[in-house]
Design a protein around this motif. Structure first.
Motif, short mmCIF file in Angstrom:
data_model
loop_
_atom_site.label_atom_id
_atom_site.label_comp_id
_atom_site.label_asym_id
_atom_site.label_seq_id
_atom_site.Cartn_x
_atom_site.Cartn_y
_atom_site.Cartn_z
N ALA A 29 0.83 -1.20 0.00
CA ALA A 29 0.00 0.00 0.00
C ALA A 29 0.87 1.25 0.00
CB ALA A 29 -0.94 -0.01 1.21
N CYS A 30 1.99 1.18 0.70
CA CYS A 30 2.94 2.30 0.74
C CYS A 30 3.51 2.57 -0.66
CB CYS A 30 4.05 1.98 1.72
SG CYS A 30 5.27 3.28 1.94
N VAL A 31 3.85 1.52 -1.38
CA VAL A 31 4.37 1.67 -2.74
C VAL A 31 3.31 2.33 -3.63
CG1 VAL A 31 5.10 0.41 -4.81
CG2 VAL A 31 6.04 -0.22 -2.57
N HIS A 35 3.69 6.06 -5.39
CA HIS A 35 3.54 6.25 -6.83
C HIS A 35 2.47 7.29 -7.13
CE1 HIS A 35 5.34 2.03 -7.84
NE2 HIS A 35 6.26 2.90 -7.46
N ALA A 36 1.36 7.26 -6.41
CA ALA A 36 0.28 8.22 -6.62
C ALA A 36 0.73 9.65 -6.32
CB ALA A 36 -0.93 7.87 -5.76
N ASP A 52 10.67 0.62 7.78
CA ASP A 52 11.45 1.80 7.40
C ASP A 52 11.04 2.23 6.01
OD1 ASP A 52 13.02 1.91 9.67
OD2 ASP A 52 14.77 0.97 8.75
N ALA A 53 11.01 3.54 5.79
CA ALA A 53 10.78 4.09 4.45
C ALA A 53 11.73 5.25 4.25
CB ALA A 53 9.34 4.57 4.31
N MET A 54 12.40 5.25 3.10
CA MET A 54 13.22 6.39 2.68
C MET A 54 12.39 7.07 1.60
SD MET A 54 16.22 7.93 3.08
CE MET A 54 17.42 6.73 3.63
N PHE A 96 10.02 4.32 -6.62
CA PHE A 96 9.77 3.86 -5.25
C PHE A 96 9.60 2.35 -5.30
CE2 PHE A 96 7.73 3.18 -1.21
CZ PHE A 96 8.27 4.16 -0.41
N GLU A 97 10.31 1.64 -4.41
CA GLU A 97 10.27 0.19 -4.45
C GLU A 97 10.23 -0.43 -3.06
OE1 GLU A 97 13.91 -1.60 -5.97
OE2 GLU A 97 15.03 0.16 -5.29
#
Length: 102
Positions: A29-31, A35-36, A52-54, A96-97
């Motif tokens: 869902a984060c990906v 992207h959106a 973690d998210a960069m 984003f991956e």
């Protein structure tokens, strides 16, 4: 400070999401949300149960992404969001991956 294609300042944040955020599709869902919003970077699970998210983009994009990381997925129970600014120079992400668990 680096600049994006439209001359907006490019910012980078490392975000640690603590709570019940694994095993519910949070990273996927984060990906989709990144992207959106046009945010680049990555997201990964950590062995301690956090995520973690960069994230990289304009200040407005990052504010929207951090708001989503905190409250955007109804199945997630986020206890705390730790946001750390990454100072330039920094690498520019192209997309984003989802990364493997650390």
């Amino acid at each position: 400070m680096e600049f994006g294609d439209n001359d907006e300042p490019l910012e980078t944040r490392l975000v640690q999401v603590r709570g019940e955020v694994q095993g519910i599709g949070y990273r996927e869902a984060c990906v989709r949300r990144a992207h959106a919003l046009g945010v680049t970077g990555w997201v990964r699970n950590r062995m301690d149960g956090s995520v973690d998210a960069m994230v990289q983009g304009s200040s407005e994009q990052l504010a929207e992404m951090c708001a989503w990381l905190s409250e955007g997925m109804s199945a997630a129970l986020v206890d705390r969001l730790e946001v750390t600014e990454v100072l330039p120079p920094f690498a520019r992400f192209e997309h984003f991956e989802r990364l493997p668990t650390l």
